[in-house]
Motif scaffolding. Structure first.
Motif, mmCIF file in Angstrom:
data_model
loop_
_atom_site.group_PDB
_atom_site.id
_atom_site.type_symbol
_atom_site.label_atom_id
_atom_site.label_comp_id
_atom_site.label_asym_id
_atom_site.label_seq_id
_atom_site.Cartn_x
_atom_site.Cartn_y
_atom_site.Cartn_z
ATOM 1 N N ARG A 42 1.331 5.084 0.987
ATOM 2 C CA ARG A 42 0.786 6.121 1.878
ATOM 3 C C ARG A 42 0.359 7.347 1.092
ATOM 4 O O ARG A 42 -0.636 8.001 1.428
ATOM 5 C CB ARG A 42 1.833 6.508 2.924
ATOM 6 C CG ARG A 42 2.107 5.428 3.964
ATOM 7 C CD ARG A 42 3.091 5.915 5.012
ATOM 8 N NE ARG A 42 3.382 4.892 6.005
ATOM 9 C CZ ARG A 42 4.228 5.046 7.012
ATOM 10 N NH1 ARG A 42 4.884 6.197 7.136
ATOM 11 N NH2 ARG A 42 4.429 4.062 7.869
ATOM 12 N N ASP A 60 -8.028 9.438 0.454
ATOM 13 C CA ASP A 60 -8.730 9.748 1.697
ATOM 14 C C ASP A 60 -9.283 11.176 1.677
ATOM 15 O O ASP A 60 -10.388 11.429 2.178
ATOM 16 C CB ASP A 60 -7.799 9.581 2.900
ATOM 17 C CG ASP A 60 -7.603 8.139 3.302
ATOM 18 O OD1 ASP A 60 -8.375 7.278 2.836
ATOM 19 O OD2 ASP A 60 -6.662 7.868 4.091
ATOM 20 N N GLN A 106 -2.969 6.547 -0.645
ATOM 21 C CA GLN A 106 -4.013 6.467 0.377
ATOM 22 C C GLN A 106 -4.399 7.857 0.865
ATOM 23 O O GLN A 106 -5.587 8.167 1.026
ATOM 24 C CB GLN A 106 -3.524 5.621 1.556
ATOM 25 C CG GLN A 106 -4.585 5.383 2.631
ATOM 26 C CD GLN A 106 -5.674 4.445 2.175
ATOM 27 O OE1 GLN A 106 -5.415 3.486 1.452
ATOM 28 N NE2 GLN A 106 -6.899 4.702 2.600
ATOM 29 N N MET A 111 0.834 -1.200 0.000
ATOM 30 C CA MET A 111 0.000 0.000 0.000
ATOM 31 C C MET A 111 0.871 1.254 0.000
ATOM 32 O O MET A 111 1.902 1.299 0.667
ATOM 33 C CB MET A 111 -0.933 0.009 1.210
ATOM 34 C CG MET A 111 -1.853 1.229 1.283
ATOM 35 S SD MET A 111 -2.904 1.267 2.744
ATOM 36 C CE MET A 111 -3.947 -0.150 2.458
ATOM 37 N N GLU A 154 -2.893 -0.047 -4.449
ATOM 38 C CA GLU A 154 -2.053 0.841 -3.645
ATOM 39 C C GLU A 154 -2.803 1.538 -2.508
ATOM 40 O O GLU A 154 -2.249 2.430 -1.857
ATOM 41 C CB GLU A 154 -1.413 1.893 -4.548
ATOM 42 C CG GLU A 154 -0.456 1.334 -5.580
ATOM 43 C CD GLU A 154 0.764 0.693 -4.942
ATOM 44 O OE1 GLU A 154 1.201 1.171 -3.883
ATOM 45 O OE2 GLU A 154 1.271 -0.306 -5.502
ATOM 46 N N SER A 155 -4.056 1.159 -2.271
ATOM 47 C CA SER A 155 -4.841 1.811 -1.219
ATOM 48 C C SER A 155 -5.787 0.803 -0.572
ATOM 49 O O SER A 155 -5.811 -0.376 -0.944
ATOM 50 C CB SER A 155 -5.665 2.963 -1.814
ATOM 51 O OG SER A 155 -6.755 2.462 -2.583
ATOM 52 N N SER A 156 -6.565 1.265 0.368
ATOM 53 C CA SER A 156 -7.549 0.403 1.031
ATOM 54 C C SER A 156 -8.874 0.383 0.293
ATOM 55 O O SER A 156 -9.804 -0.321 0.686
ATOM 56 C CB SER A 156 -7.785 0.898 2.465
ATOM 57 O OG SER A 156 -8.366 2.197 2.455
#
Length: 236
Positions: free
Chosen positions: A3, A10, A6, A1, A201-203
């Motif tokens: 940051r 976000d 993300q 992932m 690369e993210s949630s």
């Protein structure tokens, strides 16, 4: 992932019910419910790029009233057997492109080995390869591009992204916010690949990213009107 990825996502997702919007697709909590006839009709109605409220919804409603409510079509096989120039079909869909996509896709799905139409639609959607969509029997239908292909898979409940203008807008915005990335919206397939890269690369899942894009880059009044349609239908 990553940051960085993300963090950017976000910021866009703050206050946006991404998970709930995605779940509505996966669980068929939308205005067409889980009726495979209407799901296919909605995808076919979208092939000419009409907006949901002004074009797609009225088209599917006319189809439902003329063919589903009257029991003229009980299955994909029944839809495939319709005449392309059927008066009621022309009145419901208008453009020949939409009618042809509806009938030919219904023919493909009716020939699948699954036990019923819902299973046939999901079975196709789960195994379809969007990177080779034009080699797929549905993707090969004239008038079916990557967007329609992916939208039908979403309607079936599959976790994926549609390369529409809102997805392009979000991916471009994220690319601008990152120092470097492989994000590229130059073609539909590159847009899909970029959405999938963001999911890795993210949630956020690909479908959540798709819904985030829709929420963020759709006019607020239109967005609320569309949500109201789905909410009203699911409360009946």
């Amino acid at each position: 992932m990553s940051r960085a990825v993300q963090s950017v996502l976000d910021r866009y997702a703050e206050g946006v019910p991404c998970a709930e919007l995605a779940a509505a697709f996966r669980e068929h909590r939308r205005w067409t419910g889980d009726d495979p006839r209407l799901l296919l009709a909605e995808a076919a109605a979208s092939t000419t790029g009409q907006r949901f409220l002004g074009g797609v919804k009225p088209t599917v409603e006319r189809f439902r009233e003329a063919f589903v409510a009257t029991d003229r079509v009980a299955s994909f096989a029944d839809i495939a057997a319709l005449d392309l120039e059927d008066d009621d079909l022309v009145a419901a869909f208008g453009a020949q492109r939409k009618r042809r996509v509806l009938l030919e896709a219904a023919g493909v799905l009716s020939a699948r080995p699954e036990a019923d139409d819902p299973a046939a639609l999901l079975g196709w959607a789960e195994t379809a390869d969007h990177y080779r969509y034009d080699e797929d029997p549905i993707g090969a239908i004239a008038g079916v591009g990557p967007s329609t292909f992916q939208f039908l898979r979403q309607l079936a409940g599959v976790e994926t992204l549609t390369p529409d203008p809102t997805a392009v807008a979000l991916i471009d915005a994220v690319a601008d916010a990152l120092e470097s990335s492989p994000l590229d919206t130059g073609t539909d397939l590159r847009t899909i690949a970029s959405g999938e890269w963001l999911a890795v690369e993210s949630s956020y899942s690909a479908l959540e990213i798709d819904r985030l894009a829709w929420w963020t880059f759709t006019d607020a009044d239109d967005r609320e009107a569309v949500l109201a349609v789905h909410e009203s239908a699911t409360k009946r």
